[in-house]
Design an enzyme around this catalytic site. Structure first.
Site, PDB file in Angstrom:
ATOM      1  N   ARG A 205      45.283  17.554  60.175  1.00  0.00           N
ATOM      2  CA  ARG A 205      43.845  17.627  60.458  1.00  0.00           C
ATOM      3  C   ARG A 205      43.688  18.076  61.905  1.00  0.00           C
ATOM      4  O   ARG A 205      44.257  17.475  62.804  1.00  0.00           O
ATOM      5  CB  ARG A 205      43.201  16.265  60.273  1.00  0.00           C
ATOM      6  CG  ARG A 205      43.580  15.643  58.963  1.00  0.00           C
ATOM      7  CD  ARG A 205      43.313  14.169  58.963  1.00  0.00           C
ATOM      8  NE  ARG A 205      41.899  13.893  59.024  1.00  0.00           N
ATOM      9  CZ  ARG A 205      41.284  13.017  58.237  1.00  0.00           C
ATOM     10  NH1 ARG A 205      41.989  12.356  57.355  1.00  0.00           N
ATOM     11  NH2 ARG A 205      40.008  12.795  58.348  1.00  0.00           N
TER      12      ARG A 205
ATOM     13  N   ASN B 243      34.114  -0.461  47.860  1.00  0.00           N
ATOM     14  CA  ASN B 243      33.275   0.656  47.445  1.00  0.00           C
ATOM     15  C   ASN B 243      33.779   1.285  46.150  1.00  0.00           C
ATOM     16  O   ASN B 243      33.115   2.115  45.561  1.00  0.00           O
ATOM     17  CB  ASN B 243      33.191   1.710  48.559  1.00  0.00           C
ATOM     18  CG  ASN B 243      34.557   2.105  49.051  1.00  0.00           C
ATOM     19  OD1 ASN B 243      35.552   1.444  48.741  1.00  0.00           O
ATOM     20  ND2 ASN B 243      34.641   3.185  49.789  1.00  0.00           N
TER      21      ASN B 243
ATOM     22  N   ASP C  60      40.215   7.063  44.403  1.00  0.00           N
ATOM     23  CA  ASP C  60      39.639   6.965  45.717  1.00  0.00           C
ATOM     24  C   ASP C  60      40.613   7.652  46.657  1.00  0.00           C
ATOM     25  O   ASP C  60      41.777   7.848  46.320  1.00  0.00           O
ATOM     26  CB  ASP C  60      39.501   5.473  46.047  1.00  0.00           C
ATOM     27  CG  ASP C  60      39.022   5.255  47.440  1.00  0.00           C
ATOM     28  OD1 ASP C  60      38.148   6.014  47.876  1.00  0.00           O
ATOM     29  OD2 ASP C  60      39.526   4.324  48.079  1.00  0.00           O
ATOM     30  N   LYS C  61      40.149   8.041  47.825  1.00  0.00           N
ATOM     31  CA  LYS C  61      41.092   8.697  48.718  1.00  0.00           C
ATOM     32  C   LYS C  61      41.694   7.704  49.716  1.00  0.00           C
ATOM     33  O   LYS C  61      42.885   7.414  49.689  1.00  0.00           O
ATOM     34  CB  LYS C  61      40.408   9.835  49.466  1.00  0.00           C
ATOM     35  CG  LYS C  61      41.367  10.659  50.287  1.00  0.00           C
ATOM     36  CD  LYS C  61      40.669  11.396  51.397  1.00  0.00           C
ATOM     37  CE  LYS C  61      40.139  10.468  52.413  1.00  0.00           C
ATOM     38  NZ  LYS C  61      40.744  10.340  53.654  1.00  0.00           N
ATOM     39  N   THR C  62      40.794   7.186  50.569  1.00  0.00           N
ATOM     40  CA  THR C  62      41.284   6.397  51.688  1.00  0.00           C
ATOM     41  C   THR C  62      41.932   5.121  51.192  1.00  0.00           C
ATOM     42  O   THR C  62      41.333   4.364  50.441  1.00  0.00           O
ATOM     43  CB  THR C  62      40.118   6.050  52.622  1.00  0.00           C
ATOM     44  OG1 THR C  62      39.364   7.229  52.798  1.00  0.00           O
ATOM     45  CG2 THR C  62      40.624   5.524  53.923  1.00  0.00           C
TER      46      THR C  62
ATOM     47  N   ASP D 177      40.962   1.076  46.302  1.00  0.00           N
ATOM     48  CA  ASP D 177      41.398  -0.128  46.997  1.00  0.00           C
ATOM     49  C   ASP D 177      40.251  -0.880  47.649  1.00  0.00           C
ATOM     50  O   ASP D 177      40.400  -2.029  48.002  1.00  0.00           O
ATOM     51  CB  ASP D 177      42.429   0.224  48.069  1.00  0.00           C
ATOM     52  CG  ASP D 177      41.809   1.013  49.185  1.00  0.00           C
ATOM     53  OD1 ASP D 177      40.859   1.769  48.919  1.00  0.00           O
ATOM     54  OD2 ASP D 177      42.254   0.867  50.328  1.00  0.00           O
TER      55      ASP D 177
ATOM     56  N   THR E  69      35.601  10.724  46.922  1.00  0.00           N
ATOM     57  CA  THR E  69      35.699  10.145  48.246  1.00  0.00           C
ATOM     58  C   THR E  69      34.372  10.224  48.970  1.00  0.00           C
ATOM     59  O   THR E  69      33.560  11.109  48.710  1.00  0.00           O
ATOM     60  CB  THR E  69      36.805  10.841  49.066  1.00  0.00           C
ATOM     61  OG1 THR E  69      36.721  10.396  50.397  1.00  0.00           O
ATOM     62  CG2 THR E  69      36.647  12.340  49.021  1.00  0.00           C
ATOM     63  N   GLY E  70      34.179   9.292  49.831  1.00  0.00           N
ATOM     64  CA  GLY E  70      32.963   9.301  50.628  1.00  0.00           C
ATOM     65  C   GLY E  70      33.103  10.218  51.828  1.00  0.00           C
ATOM     66  O   GLY E  70      32.148  10.444  52.567  1.00  0.00           O
TER      67      GLY E  70
END
Lengths: 353, 1113
Positions: free
Chosen positions: B580, B759, B381-383, B756, B660-661
């Protein structure tokens, strides 16, 4: 580097050598400095041992005589003819004549040998009751089920000693006669028939039941001997210390053999003139031929042998040691060559890296 | 299908007969569960029978039960009953103990939860325990309370009966969500006595596991009101920011959505488990074949010899073939030790022990350890996993000038000391921003460049953040962390956003408060990639402020806009630093132009169809001819050590997929940040996969999920696996699981999923190994994971050190285990040829009983727990060592057969050397030692010494415990043997201990010792030779490293990490923004503008702390 906040505090893992898997340890590597000396030393040691074993086995003198009586060999064929089936054959005697040109160094042991006799067959070897043999009165009256069909007689009397092993007790007997000069009289060589079984067997494992009114016969009252036995167990020997369950022949027989060909000790020759061995002269072994073996293709032998520090005559171990020792040295050289050959190459590989 | 009926304040309603379900014959139970939850499996009475039943469901245990029954049949019983019963009891006992401990823990947990308290309103207010809450009850919850059941929100202390909840435990999202009560209940159910008399009736769907769906109807006061998920508070959520609220219980206990979701945890099995099972089946087949062969042998022997041997007469009139049949079972019993009874329990013990070691090292929970050494694919997962989900304002570019390097006030770059900018002049500064460019502050104060102030003003005004003020402290609540970071940055630089109403916004500009009229908010969405705000200054000017992606902004700039090129350069620099970026711009609007546009805007915003598209079109009209102000650069902070970990894992040939979402841009940005992607990576986007073949790529997931799946899926997996890294963006939790499943299915590789949030739960449960990061996003991921720890970087230690060790240990353990049992058991086989195939054992029964339990178990267990070929440091330093596990090099069918052959050869040596030595020989004292019992003792002694020395050869990490256990096992064997052969024990149990005196008589003979020594030497020396030769000729990676251990230790101080050199930056947009749609609707509707709110940060901080405590206790 810090652990996260969550890992800190009360739940901080113990920092011990064990929990962190840092126990002091020896990490042996199979390096050339270990492997090569190991093989050379082992090889030399084994060859040494092998030579020792081989020569001591070769030094042992052994005389054996097959008295089964197959097809006209010696005097026992007549008896052998009578050996038919399971029923106890009529008593029969025969003899083995031999002469010694020189002293047969002592102490000399007299063995009997049976072949093709499966004392290690499971069905046979469980057919005994150790509780009964250790003299427990209750077990005397109530033999274990394993003894069947030699548990009780048809009359219901419990058999003592019960079981197939006891029933098949070896019952040939031997006597040894010596004649110093040709034409002289045969003198019986005294055979020491005591102390042929393990001390623990005669004193711990096999015990007679408590005497009743000082009589062993009364102690066995109410039991029957095994069907093949001509006389009850308390009458195995006239010697009161050697009869009943502790009779030495019986005890020796009850220690079943590992393999279908086996020898069992019959007597030691160590008394009187014969303590140094059997002097030269001619000898005769008188055999009472009772035991039927021809039905199952077995053979009976009588063996005279002396022994060395490593026991009886058996060249196997000596030869095996010699072979393994030589192989060790050979493999050691192969390893050495390979090591030298590849050591360089590995070093080169590393340099390239 | 609304069949679930709930009546408020009426418990008796739910106990009516037609709501009763028959459970057992006549015991009836309401279909409405009460609120007590039950996760435990056993109670005091059911433990023993149920646990035994569970255990005998396992094939291995059942097999041994059958054996035990066979042994009870006298005709075929070849071994004493205790030979199987004793080990079986040990095995069952250990497993039962473990189950018991687990279940006690569950009992405790259930108790703790069921006994939490909650306020129920019913003729007054009183506290009750959670387990006593029932459907239809009205409960009152306070701030930071856990919600005890699924309830319908009736009213709250907030305007419009809004209620804020944190759903972290359910779906992993930490953003607060708001729920709103029905207008009617909001109006009438504020007072307590109104609540007590509330008699609403609800009809809704039956309990289900869909978290975001709910349909139902409330009937009250003769009217019906539709209910949807927005009015339902779910169990497991936490009330935030709302002083109190009232609700009516609709689903309780087992009916709640969270419980319906938890489901049964799938029992995961490792690859080695499967392999092991197949091997046990193989052995079982071998066992049957061998037994059958020996049975035939026995029938033949019986016909030839046995039948003629009068001494074998046993009174039974069996035919030879029947005797052979009986002996078949006899051999099944005797040779049963080929199938290792203690294998499964030993494996479990080893896994448990390894888990403890991992736990002690990393704070990880439990049990597929060796699989960790075989990972091919990691799905991350990313976040919250790769990133901390903390955004910090790092740099900016204003009017072409870059700020944010370590500048001193003199404008000298790269001062030796990094001292952060002092924000104390600003009463609104929150003190959390670390900024090192003093020059920017000077610029703000001097006001020389108007753009600098304009820039921060824009940040302060153009957003949809909401604000709270408590004790003079400002607290922002943003829809995305990016936005929060920007507004906070503006605040620190002196442009604090203070308050907003429906149509005004108040800013403190370097101390002066000014209020602007907000004329319109042109909200963000992922197509527009920008947001704008139109404000009227107190002076009356109308201005549009806009921020957005460089690509979309540059298209809309005024041709004459200054500093385009400089800003573009700055954007490139930011991109290369994986920051970013957002571009900021503004434009003045004439009053007339605005009026005209506003009409269109109004028209569009009330359009009944395609409103969004119409609005977008209108927005487009005004967002043009913009004047560029500059760009911001935000750092999405990575977790510690993420890039290092990823490069280590990549070197270990593990492929990392990030699922990732997030949007494509964000995902790509983070891919660069964590060095998964580098500048010289060829990136292939999913859209153009079809054409080229690529080295690396990323893909858009929607393509994948089309129909005609099979082939496409396979193509996708094949293609994706060609790539060294894959990033899937815009994936839903379900798709995450599907991706994992695809790889599992088509690649047959071991997968690991790490995440984490809730999701990630699907993915974690699907992968072979699920790792949960215990972070900010609640505990759901941790609960459903196999391992959990606090940071992504522990993954390298988990895999490269613990995983590798566990794998090596387990493989060595299994290989040895099969070897040792074959070496032990097959001696019976060889002996058969010399005892008429009569199922005679070659050992004493007691030895058979204790062999697996006492004489040979401890050293191998310890090796399975403690062995390590190279140290942890070296394992981390040479990730290439990991490859053995991925390729199954250490345990596979080949190795299995090698072990079996090794075992078979050993058993031959163990039998035939003593056999040769025993042929017609006699003892030292002339007594015949060639009796069965001495023979058994000789073989057993040689066996024990051989297998224990063999494990010594296999052990590469000799601690004193290993040495102790190996020599201890041998000593234990001799000790127990001499005891069992002693006179004393024979006197006590003459029938059970039949080997009286054998040990002392046999082992007195040097000849027997020489036999034992030769046997052991012949068993072990070839092993030594083969190991040495293969190590010399074909050294493995690990051998080489072990060889140079000392040298490597000396150069331990290698650079921990080379400074990462990034290639020349290419032109790429670093635009990234994490949220999808702001709160603009909410703001313009005016509903959320509360009079008073407590500081949000404080609440969240408190809340998590408290939550942690609850979980820990």
């Amino acid at each position: 580097m810090t652990w996260s906040a969550a890992a800190r505090g009360a739940h901080q893992p113990d920092n011990t050598a064990f929990t962190q898997q840092r126990l002091p340890a020896w990490q042996p590597l199979l390096s050339a400095s270990i492997a090569l000396p190991l093989f050379f030393c082992a090889g030399l040691a084994f060859i040494g041992l092998g030579l020792g074993l081989f020569y001591s086995s070769n030094g042992i003198k052994e005389l054996e005589y097959d008295y089964t009586g197959t097809a006209g060999t010696g005097g026992c064929s007549a008896c052998a003819l009578a050996d038919r089936g399971r029923a106890p054959p009529p008593p029969c005697s025969c003899a083995w004549h031999f002469s010694l040109a020189e002293l047969f160094p002592g102490p000399v042991y007299l063995y009997y040998e049976l072949t093709n006799f499966y004392q290690n067959n499971r069905r046979y070897s469980v057919s005994r009751d150790d509780a009964q043999l250790s003299g427990l009165p209750s077990a005397l009256r109530h033999p274990a089920n394993e003894c069947a069909p030699y548990q009780r007689r048809a009359s219901g009397l419990p058999i003592a000693p019960c079981g197939a092993i006891a029933n098949s007790l070896f019952n040939d007997s031997f006597s040894l006669w010596h004649r110093r000069r040709a034409g002289g009289p045969y003198v019986e060589v005294p055979l020491d028939r005591t102390g042929i079984a393990w001390w623990t067997d005669c004193h711990v494992k096999f015990r007679n039941p408590p005497l009743v009114n000082g009589s062993l016969a009364l102690a066995f009252h109410g039991t029957a001997p095994p069907p093949n036995w001509p006389r009850p167990v308390y009458a195995l020997s006239p010697d009161p210390n050697n009869t009943g369950f502790v009779n030495q022949d019986f005890v020796v027989w009850m220690r079943t053999a590992a393999l279908p060909t086996f020898r069992k000790l019959y007597a030691r020759i160590r008394q009187g003139n014969y303590s140094a061995g059997l002097p030269r002269g001619s000898y005769v072994v008188n055999i009472t031929y009772n035991y039927p073996v021809r039905a199952f293709g077995g053979r009976k032998l009588v063996v005279l042998s002396n022994i060395s520090w490593m026991g009886g005559k058996n060249p196997f171990l000596g030869i095996a040691y010699l072979a393994v020792g030589s192989l060790c040295i050979l493999v050691g050289f192969v390893m050495l060559v390979v090591y030298i050959r590849y050591q360089d190459q590995n070093d080169e590989d590393e340099d390239e890296e | 299908d609304c069949t679930w009926q709930v009546k408020a304040n009426d418990r008796s309603f739910h106990e009516q007969p037609h709501f009763m379900n028959t459970k057992f014959f006549c015991i009836k139970e309401s279909k409405y569960a009460n609120n007590a939850i039950k996760t435990y499996k056993y109670n005091a009475f059911s433990f023993l029978p149920m646990n035994l039943f569970e255990q005998f469901k396992r094939a291995a245990n059942f097999y041994f039960l059958i054996l035990l029954i066979l042994q009870a049949i006298p005709q075929i019983s070849t071994l004493a009953w205790y030979t199987t019963l004793f080990p079986l009891l040990v095995v069952l006992g250990i497993t039962a103990m473990k189950d018991l401990v687990d279940d006690v823990a569950r009992h405790k947990m259930d108790n703790e939860i069921n006994n939490r308290t909650c306020e129920v309103i019913k003729d007054g207010r009183y506290f009750t325990k959670w387990k006593e809450i029932q459907v239809g009850d009205i409960i009152r919850l306070k701030k930071n309370d856990f919600i005890p059941a699924d309830i319908l929100l009736l009213s709250s202390s907030e305007p419009n009966s809004l209620c804020y909840v944190e759903t972290a435990e359910l779906d992993g999202e930490t953003n607060l969500k708001f729920k709103m009560a029905l207008e009617i209940t909001h109006q009438y159910l504020q007072r307590e006595n109104a609540l007590t008399t509330f008699d609403g009736f609800i009809e809704c769907e039956e309990p289900n596991n869909r978290l975001d769906k709910f349909t139902g109807t409330l009937f009250w006061r003769n009217t019906s009101f539709p209910l949807d998920a927005d009015k339902i508070l779910l169990r497991g959520c936490v009330i935030r920011n709302t002083d109190f609220c009232h609700g009516m219980v609709i689903f309780a206990g087992a009916d709640t959505k969270i419980m319906k979701n938890s489901g049964k945890t799938r029992f995961k099995r490792t690859k080695i488990d499967y392999l092991m099972n197949y091997m046990v089946y193989t052995i079982f087949v071998v066992l049957i074949l061998v037994s059958a062969g020996l049975a035939i042998g026995h029938a033949y022997w019986e016909a030839q010899i046995g039948n003629n041997s009068w001494y074998l007469y046993d009174g039974e009139d069996y035919t030879p073939s029947y005797r052979g049949f009986l002996n078949f079972w006899g051999y099944i019993i005797i040779l049963n030790t080929m199938v290792p009874i203690s294998l499964y329990v030993s494996v479990e013990v080893i896994r448990l022990g390894q888990s403890y070691f991992i736990n002690w090292d990393l704070q990880i929970t439990t049990t597929l350890n060796e699989q960790l050494g075989q990972i091919h694919y990691i799905f991350s997962d990313k976040t919250g996993t790769l990133t901390q989900n903390i955004m910090t304002f790092k740099k900016c570019c204003i009017n072409g000038q870059i700020y944010g390097e370590w500048n001193t006030s003199k404008g000298m770059s790269l001062a030796p000391e990094k001292d952060p900018v002092d924000f104390s002049w600003n009463m609104f500064a929150d003190g959390k921003l670390a900024f090192y460019d003093h020059y920017l502050i000077e610029q703000i104060h001097s006001g020389k460049e108007s753009e600098v102030r304009q820039f921060f003003f824009l940040l302060a005004v153009c957003h949809t953040v909401m604000v709270d003020r408590i004790d003079g402290q400002l607290n922002y609540q943003a829809a995305s962390p990016d936005e929060g970071a920007l507004v906070s940055a503006a605040r620190n630089f002196g442009f604090a956003f203070l308050a907003r109403t429906q149509n005004t916004i108040t800013i403190s500009e370097l101390g002066t408060e000014r209020t602007y009229d907000v004329l319109a908010i042109l909200d963000f969405n992922s197509d527009r990639k920008r947001m704008s705000i139109i404000v009227r200054t107190p002076e009356g000017n109308i201005r549009l402020y806009c921020k957005g992606a460089d690509t979309v902004i540059y298209e809309r700039l005024h041709q004459m806009s200054p500093t385009k090129q400089e800003t573009q350069d700055a954007l490139d620099i930011f991109a290369s630093e994986t920051l970013r970026t957002l571009c900021l711009c503004y434009k003045e609007i004439e009053e007339k132009e605005y009026e005209e546009w506003n009409k269109k805007f109004m028209a569009a915003s009330i359009a009944s169809t395609n409103r969004d598209e119409a609005l977008d079109k209108v927005y487009e009209e005004i967002e043009k001819d913009l004047i560029l102000l500059g760009a911001t650069a935000i750092e999405d902070k990575l977790q510690d050590g993420v890039p290092e970990t990823i490069s280590k894992l990549a070197k270990a040939d593990i492929k990392i997929w990030v699922l990732t979402g997030d949007k494509k841009e964000t995902a790509e940005n983070i891919g660069f940040a964590c060095e998964l992607l580098t500048e010289d990576t060829t990136i292939c986007y999913g859209e153009d996969i079809k054409t080229e073949e690529e080295r690396r790529m990323r893909t858009q997931s929607k393509r994948r999920l089309e129909a005609r799946k099979e082939q496409r899926q396979k193509n996708f997996v094949d293609l994706a696996c060609e790539c060294s890294a894959v990033i899937c963006c815009r994936v839903t939790p379900k798709q995450k699981a599907m991706v994992v499943d695809l790889v599992k299915r088509y690649k047959k590789a071991i997968t690991l999923a790490i995440g984490d949030g809730a999701n990630d739960v699907n993915m974690i449960k699907t992968a072979h190994i699920g790792v949960g990061i215990s972070g900010q996003e609640g505990m759901q991921a941790v609960m459903s994971s196999d391992y959990s720890f606090a940071q992504f970087r522990y993954l390298q230690r988990l895999l490269l050190v613990h995983g590798r060790w566990s794998y090596i240990r387990m493989c060595k353990f299994l290989r040895y285990f099969f070897y040792k049992n074959f070496a032990f058991t097959l001696v019976h086989f060889w002996y058969s040829f010399f005892n008429g195939y009569s199922a005679q054992t070659a050992y004493e029964d007691w030895f058979i009983t204790l062999y697996n339990v006492l004489y040979s178990s401890l050293p191998v267990l310890l090796m399975g727990l403690l062995d390590q070929d190279v140290s942890d440091k070296l394992s981390l330093r040479f990730p290439g060592l990991y490859v053995v596990g991925q390729r199954d090099l250490l345990f596979n069918y080949k190795k299995f057969f090698v072990s079996l052959v090794h075992g078979i050869l050993t058993s031959m040596i163990l039998f035939f050397i003593p056999l040769g030595a025993y042929l017609q020989t006699v003892g030292q004292d002339g007594e015949a030692p060639s009796d069965y019992q001495s023979f058994a003792v000789t073989i057993a002694s040689a066996l024990i010494i051989t297998v224990n020395f063999q494990i010594g050869l296999d052990t590469s990490y000799w601690t004193f415990v290993n040495a102790f256990s190996i020599f201890g096992s041998i000593a234990l064997y001799f000790g127990i043997m001499f005891d069992f052969h002693s006179a004393g024990i024979h006197v006590l149990f003459p029938s059970a201990f039949q080997f009286t005196g054998t040990a002392s008589n046999a082992l007195r003979q040097p000849y027997i010792w020489l036999t034992i020594i030769l046997t052991v030497a012949v068993c072990l020396l070839p092993v030594v030779a083969i190991r040495f030769l293969s190590m010399t000729i074909w050294p493995s990676e690990s051998d080489k490293i072990q060889k140079h251990r000392k040298r490597l230790k000396a150069e331990e101080q290698w650079k921990r990490r080379q400074v990462f050199r990034r290639g020349v930056s290419s032109r790429r947009s670093a635009y990234a923004f994490s949220h999808q749609r702001g709160y603009a609707d909410l703001i313009s509707s005016g509903r959320s503008i509360r009079k008073k709110r407590s500081p949000l940060d404080a609440i969240i901080a408190d809340g998590t702390a408290e939550y942690r405590r609850t979980v820990e206790s």
